[in-house]
Design a protein around this motif. Structure first.
Motif, PDB file in Angstrom:
ATOM      1  N   ASP A  25       0.821  -1.216   0.000  1.00 12.11           N
ATOM      2  CA  ASP A  25       0.000   0.000   0.000  1.00 12.11           C
ATOM      3  C   ASP A  25       0.853   1.263   0.000  1.00 12.11           C
ATOM      4  N   ARG A  26       1.975   1.255   0.700  1.00 16.37           N
ATOM      5  CA  ARG A  26       2.850   2.432   0.726  1.00 16.37           C
ATOM      6  C   ARG A  26       3.502   2.685  -0.637  1.00 16.37           C
ATOM      7  N   LEU A  27       3.692   1.631  -1.410  1.00 19.41           N
ATOM      8  CA  LEU A  27       4.333   1.784  -2.722  1.00 19.41           C
ATOM      9  C   LEU A  27       3.413   2.436  -3.752  1.00 19.41           C
ATOM     10  N   ARG A  28       2.179   2.718  -3.379  1.00 21.75           N
ATOM     11  CA  ARG A  28       1.294   3.491  -4.254  1.00 21.75           C
ATOM     12  C   ARG A  28       1.658   4.974  -4.233  1.00 21.75           C
ATOM     13  N   ASN A  29       2.403   5.380  -3.206  1.00 16.41           N
ATOM     14  CA  ASN A  29       2.879   6.757  -3.116  1.00 16.41           C
ATOM     15  C   ASN A  29       4.112   6.909  -4.010  1.00 16.41           C
ATOM     16  N   SER A  30       4.105   7.877  -4.921  1.00 19.24           N
ATOM     17  CA  SER A  30       5.167   7.993  -5.928  1.00 19.24           C
ATOM     18  C   SER A  30       6.525   8.314  -5.308  1.00 19.24           C
ATOM     19  N   ILE A  31       6.559   9.106  -4.236  1.00 17.47           N
ATOM     20  CA  ILE A  31       7.832   9.452  -3.593  1.00 17.47           C
ATOM     21  C   ILE A  31       8.424   8.228  -2.897  1.00 17.47           C
ATOM     22  N   ILE A  32       7.585   7.482  -2.168  1.00 17.05           N
ATOM     23  CA  ILE A  32       8.056   6.272  -1.494  1.00 17.05           C
ATOM     24  C   ILE A  32       8.533   5.246  -2.512  1.00 17.05           C
ATOM     25  N   ARG A  33       7.767   5.086  -3.591  1.00 17.02           N
ATOM     26  CA  ARG A  33       8.149   4.130  -4.633  1.00 17.02           C
ATOM     27  C   ARG A  33       9.491   4.511  -5.265  1.00 17.02           C
ATOM     28  N   HIS A  34       9.664   5.793  -5.589  1.00 20.09           N
ATOM     29  CA  HIS A  34      10.912   6.240  -6.216  1.00 20.09           C
ATOM     30  C   HIS A  34      12.109   5.977  -5.300  1.00 20.09           C
ATOM     31  N   HIS A  35      11.979   6.316  -4.029  1.00 22.75           N
ATOM     32  CA  HIS A  35      13.078   6.084  -3.082  1.00 22.75           C
ATOM     33  C   HIS A  35      13.360   4.590  -2.940  1.00 22.75           C
ATOM     34  N   PHE A  56      26.853  11.719  -8.304  1.00 22.75           N
ATOM     35  CA  PHE A  56      25.915  12.828  -8.067  1.00 22.75           C
ATOM     36  C   PHE A  56      24.614  12.349  -7.427  1.00 22.75           C
ATOM     37  N   LEU A  57      24.256  11.087  -7.605  1.00 20.69           N
ATOM     38  CA  LEU A  57      23.141  10.535  -6.839  1.00 20.69           C
ATOM     39  C   LEU A  57      23.486  10.546  -5.355  1.00 20.69           C
ATOM     40  N   PHE A  58      24.717  10.157  -5.029  1.00 20.01           N
ATOM     41  CA  PHE A  58      25.151  10.170  -3.635  1.00 20.01           C
ATOM     42  C   PHE A  58      25.214  11.590  -3.083  1.00 20.01           C
ATOM     43  N   ARG A  59      25.638  12.529  -3.903  1.00 23.41           N
ATOM     44  CA  ARG A  59      25.661  13.922  -3.445  1.00 23.41           C
ATOM     45  C   ARG A  59      24.249  14.435  -3.175  1.00 23.41           C
ATOM     46  N   LEU A  60      23.295  13.962  -3.927  1.00 23.93           N
ATOM     47  CA  LEU A  60      21.901  14.328  -3.681  1.00 23.93           C
ATOM     48  C   LEU A  60      21.434  13.815  -2.324  1.00 23.93           C
ATOM     49  N   TYR A  61      21.762  12.579  -2.027  1.00 27.87           N
ATOM     50  CA  TYR A  61      21.287  11.978  -0.778  1.00 27.87           C
ATOM     51  C   TYR A  61      22.009  12.527   0.450  1.00 27.87           C
ATOM     52  N   ASN A  62      23.334  12.696   0.351  1.00 27.61           N
ATOM     53  CA  ASN A  62      24.076  13.218   1.497  1.00 27.61           C
ATOM     54  C   ASN A  62      25.452  13.674   1.016  1.00 27.61           C
ATOM     55  N   CYS A  63      25.638  14.960   0.910  1.00 30.69           N
ATOM     56  CA  CYS A  63      26.872  15.518   0.360  1.00 30.69           C
ATOM     57  C   CYS A  63      28.082  15.166   1.220  1.00 30.69           C
ATOM     58  N   ASP A  64      27.951  15.261   2.535  1.00 25.75           N
ATOM     59  CA  ASP A  64      29.076  14.988   3.432  1.00 25.75           C
ATOM     60  C   ASP A  64      29.537  13.535   3.323  1.00 25.75           C
ATOM     61  N   SER A  85      15.060   9.717   2.334  1.00 22.52           N
ATOM     62  CA  SER A  85      15.013  10.160   0.937  1.00 22.52           C
ATOM     63  C   SER A  85      15.321  11.661   0.885  1.00 22.52           C
ATOM     64  N   PRO A  86      15.896  12.142  -0.213  1.00 28.74           N
ATOM     65  CA  PRO A  86      16.219  13.572  -0.309  1.00 28.74           C
ATOM     66  C   PRO A  86      14.966  14.437  -0.399  1.00 28.74           C
ATOM     67  N   GLY A  87      15.068  15.646   0.123  1.00 25.52           N
ATOM     68  CA  GLY A  87      13.960  16.599   0.061  1.00 25.52           C
ATOM     69  C   GLY A  87      14.218  17.673  -0.975  1.00 25.52           C
ATOM     70  N   SER A  88      13.328  18.644  -1.056  1.00 24.00           N
ATOM     71  CA  SER A  88      13.428  19.682  -2.082  1.00 24.00           C
ATOM     72  C   SER A  88      14.719  20.490  -1.947  1.00 24.00           C
ATOM     73  N   LYS A  89      15.166  20.749  -0.718  1.00 22.99           N
ATOM     74  CA  LYS A  89      16.404  21.509  -0.520  1.00 22.99           C
ATOM     75  C   LYS A  89      17.609  20.765  -1.077  1.00 22.99           C
ATOM     76  N   ASP A  90      17.579  19.427  -0.984  1.00 19.30           N
ATOM     77  CA  ASP A  90      18.675  18.623  -1.537  1.00 19.30           C
ATOM     78  C   ASP A  90      18.702  18.720  -3.058  1.00 19.30           C
ATOM     79  N   PHE A  91      17.527  18.678  -3.687  1.00 20.13           N
ATOM     80  CA  PHE A  91      17.468  18.797  -5.143  1.00 20.13           C
ATOM     81  C   PHE A  91      17.936  20.182  -5.600  1.00 20.13           C
ATOM     82  N   ILE A  92      17.562  21.213  -4.866  1.00 22.47           N
ATOM     83  CA  ILE A  92      17.996  22.567  -5.217  1.00 22.47           C
ATOM     84  C   ILE A  92      19.514  22.685  -5.084  1.00 22.47           C
TER      85      ILE A  92
END
Length: 356
Positions: A157-167, A199-207, A242-249
């Motif tokens: 049921d949680r995988l119906r959410n697009s953000i949860i599914r993507h992560h 760059f995927l890793f930098r999106l998730y956690n730069c440090d 999962s990354p948030g909007s600030k991470d994408f920016i």
């Protein structure tokens, strides 16, 4: 592949444990099959290990329902109609299942199940007419969660959410990639894995990505066996959220800066100011929630394709899993919403007035 393509790091086939009732067999307590779009979409790309704990311990199809009951402070798995205590049978089966389980990359379980549900499973005060006194994981799933807590693990049921599914999909294919590298024992494959995921890793956690960069930089002196445990530990910690909007920016600005400063293409300088102005507007629209994340990434991908001299490190950022697994953006795009609600024409309105 043209100069404008993003090179792709080949996707592995993740190994996923899934509830057998999700798209595979009609083994629910009432003899039904549960539809799960994510499982159905994954079938061509994943090697599934399916399981129905209740059937495996000998319960029939259909069967009387079971529930978790707290008796004298201990959780027991009870079938109220028969008064059968299934706790020991389920515990023994789960232990044997875990013992025989090969290396896996993720799990998809059935929500609400007292055996294989992961979250918010009801725990009752009595066998039949008791009320809910607590919530937890199902009997089978509880041991899975304790052993594989860091792995991609979701319910249908949680995988119906697009953000949860993507992560979930991003984490799943990354873990499968890393398992393949680990099994190879090759420092070269680890280096390639890191290059395409950077760059995927930098999106998730730069440090943490910087720490991973340092591990790879020291690969020649440290060796594969010394680097991998620390590298794997950082990857697991990185995917805790999962990354948030600030991470994408942040990453969008990093991409613009990196491509602008590193490209050797002669036409970049003449387009730089116009491009930067446009991209800054795009980022602002995303920041104001007027542009989707997918649209932001597609525009950044075009920028990288046109101007970057080194495209490999962006690969998994733009393609974290096969594109065939992406959700439809507008499933109702071509639906006629006016079909059953036609607008009356003038003659209809005139007739109505006359009748009044």
């Amino acid at each position: 592949m043209s100069d404008y393509d993003i090179p792709l790091y080949l996707y592995p086939r993740p190994r996923v444990v899934a509830s057998k009732c999700l798209e595979f067999e009609s083994v629910r307590y009432n003899g039904s099959l549960v539809r799960c779009p994510t499982v159905r979409d994954l079938i061509p790309f994943v090697d599934f290990i399916t399981v129905c704990p209740e059937v495996e311990i000998g319960l029939g199809i259909p069967r009387e329902t079971i529930r978790i009951v707290k008796i004298n402070g201990q959780k027991r798995l009870i079938q109220p109609k028969t008064n059968h205590d299934l706790t020991d049978e389920m515990d023994n089966f789960t232990d044997q299942f875990l013992k025989a389980l090969p290396p896996v990359d993720g799990f998809i379980f059935k929500s609400g199940s007292p055996t294989i549900g992961v979250r918010n499973i009801k725990i009752y005060s009595e066998k039949e007419k008791g009320f809910v006194i607590d919530h937890g994981a199902g009997f089978f799933a509880d041991k899975i969660v304790k052993r594989y807590a860091e792995y991609p693990l979701e319910e249908d049921d949680r995988l119906r959410n697009s953000i949860i599914r993507h992560h979930f999909l991003t984490k799943l294919f990354t873990f499968a990639d890393l398992r393949s590298v680990k099994e190879s024992g090759s420092i070269e494959k680890l280096e390639l894995f890191h290059k395409y995921n950077r760059f995927l890793f930098r999106l998730y956690n730069c440090d943490m990505c910087i720490k991973l960069d340092e591990l790879i930089a020291n690969r020649s002196s440290s060796g594969f066996d010394k680097i991998l445990p620390e590298y794997e530990k950082l990857i697991v910690e990185m995917f805790h959220r999962s990354p948030g909007s600030k991470d994408f920016i942040r990453v969008a600005n990093e991409i613009i800066s990196k491509v602008s400063s590193s490209s050797s293409l002669s036409n970049v300088s003449s387009l730089e100011d116009a491009d930067k102005g446009y991209l800054n507007c795009i980022i602002k629209k995303y920041e104001d929630n007027l542009l989707s994340c997918d649209a932001l990434l597609d525009i950044l991908r075009l920028y990288v394709m046109r101007f970057s001299d080194s495209k490999e490190e962006f690969s998994r950022l733009f393609f974290p899993y096969p594109e065939e697994l992406k959700n439809e953006v507008e499933p109702d795009r071509d639906r006629d919403f006016w079909e059953n609600f036609p607008i009356p024409n003038n003659s209809d309105q005139d007739q109505t007035i006359k009748n009044q």
